[in-house]
Motif scaffolding. Structure first.
Motif, PDB file in Angstrom:
ATOM      1  N   UNK A  30       0.845  -1.193   0.000  1.00  6.63           N
ATOM      2  CA  UNK A  30       0.000   0.000   0.000  1.00  6.63           C
ATOM      3  C   UNK A  30       0.878   1.241   0.000  1.00  6.63           C
ATOM      4  N   UNK A  31       0.534   2.162  -0.883  1.00  4.09           N
ATOM      5  CA  UNK A  31       1.335   3.382  -1.006  1.00  4.09           C
ATOM      6  C   UNK A  31       0.414   4.501  -1.485  1.00  4.09           C
ATOM      7  N   UNK A  32       0.254   5.527  -0.666  1.00  2.97           N
ATOM      8  CA  UNK A  32      -0.598   6.661  -0.996  1.00  2.97           C
ATOM      9  C   UNK A  32       0.212   7.937  -0.876  1.00  2.97           C
ATOM     10  N   UNK A  33      -0.103   8.899  -1.707  1.00  5.37           N
ATOM     11  CA  UNK A  33       0.434  10.241  -1.498  1.00  5.37           C
ATOM     12  C   UNK A  33      -0.757  11.135  -1.165  1.00  5.37           C
ATOM     13  N   UNK A  34      -0.527  12.095  -0.291  1.00  2.00           N
ATOM     14  CA  UNK A  34      -1.568  13.026   0.127  1.00  2.00           C
ATOM     15  C   UNK A  34      -1.062  14.427  -0.180  1.00  2.00           C
ATOM     16  N   UNK A 164     -11.217   2.975   5.499  1.00  2.00           N
ATOM     17  CA  UNK A 164     -12.385   2.628   4.675  1.00  2.00           C
ATOM     18  C   UNK A 164     -11.935   2.139   3.293  1.00  2.00           C
ATOM     19  N   UNK A 165     -10.946   2.811   2.708  1.00  2.00           N
ATOM     20  CA  UNK A 165     -10.421   2.384   1.412  1.00  2.00           C
ATOM     21  C   UNK A 165      -9.832   0.976   1.497  1.00  2.00           C
ATOM     22  N   UNK A 169     -11.287  -2.136  -0.626  1.00  2.00           N
ATOM     23  CA  UNK A 169     -10.366  -2.792  -1.564  1.00  2.00           C
ATOM     24  C   UNK A 169     -10.219  -4.277  -1.261  1.00  2.00           C
ATOM     25  N   UNK A 170     -10.121  -4.652   0.016  1.00  2.00           N
ATOM     26  CA  UNK A 170      -9.967  -6.071   0.342  1.00  2.00           C
ATOM     27  C   UNK A 170     -11.251  -6.849   0.045  1.00  2.00           C
ATOM     28  N   UNK A 171     -12.414  -6.207   0.225  1.00  2.00           N
ATOM     29  CA  UNK A 171     -13.670  -6.886  -0.108  1.00  2.00           C
ATOM     30  C   UNK A 171     -13.816  -7.043  -1.614  1.00  2.00           C
ATOM     31  N   UNK A 172     -13.399  -6.030  -2.390  1.00  2.00           N
ATOM     32  CA  UNK A 172     -13.452  -6.152  -3.849  1.00  2.00           C
ATOM     33  C   UNK A 172     -12.498  -7.234  -4.347  1.00  2.00           C
TER      34      UNK A 172
END
Length: 178
Positions: A30-34, A164-165, A169-172
């Motif tokens: 997992x890698x996000x930029x804000x 929440x994301x 994502x894990x459910x999808x």
């Protein structure tokens, strides 16, 4: 709190913020930029590659860890704990529901309303909006806009949207794998 990130309109001493969360598409972890509205980096979110459950570290522009998110294992439904400065700040749990997902937040007196499937929801406290969350459509990878009505809530609201994301994502991924 956020030196280089732009605040928007001030109301009664509160500084509002708008953050944009972008997940990197080609990454093993997992890698996000804000970023803020001008595209300046505010936070970096990185997950651990090999771990039991999700473990996410949120760093500010100077590289200091400001938020840590850890999934509690062996729970019937997804449960995540958010730590700010090493102290538990909130627990986010998905609740059992037949038709649409529901989440509870323990710690602050916050609740969530809206459509999680459509990625349009709000974090509320005593009838007042803490933050508005919406998915940015037609982008490469998941992208979200987070509008926060008081800068003091920015970090915790950011952590909740990341949780929440992760759950969605894990459910999808589970539903597409079966």
């Amino acid at each position: 709190m956020l030196k280089n990130c732009q605040r928007i309109k001030s109301f009664k001493g509160r500084k509002k913020m708008e953050l944009f969360i972008k997940q990197k598409v080609f990454s093993w972890k997992d890698h996000f930029s804000v970023k803020d509205r001008q595209g300046r980096d505010c936070y970096l979110v990185e997950g651990k590659l090999f771990s039991w459950g999700k473990k996410l570290h949120v760093f500010d522009q100077s590289g200091k860890e400001v938020l840590y998110i850890e999934q509690r294992l062996w729970k019937w439904l997804p449960t995540y704990v958010l730590f700010i400065e090493g102290k538990e700040a909130a627990v986010v749990k998905q609740e059992f529901s037949f038709f649409k997902p529901r989440y509870t937040i323990e710690g602050p007196n916050w609740r969530m309303e809206g459509s999680f499937g459509a990625h349009q929801y709000q974090i509320m406290e005593s009838g007042k909006v803490i933050a508005d969350i919406s998915k940015e459509w037609f982008t490469w990878g998941d992208s979200y806009a987070l509008r926060i009505n008081d800068e003091a809530h920015a970090l915790l609201a950011l952590g909740i949207i990341i949780v929440i994301d992760c759950v969605i994502a894990s459910q999808q991924a589970a539903s597409s794998g079966s």
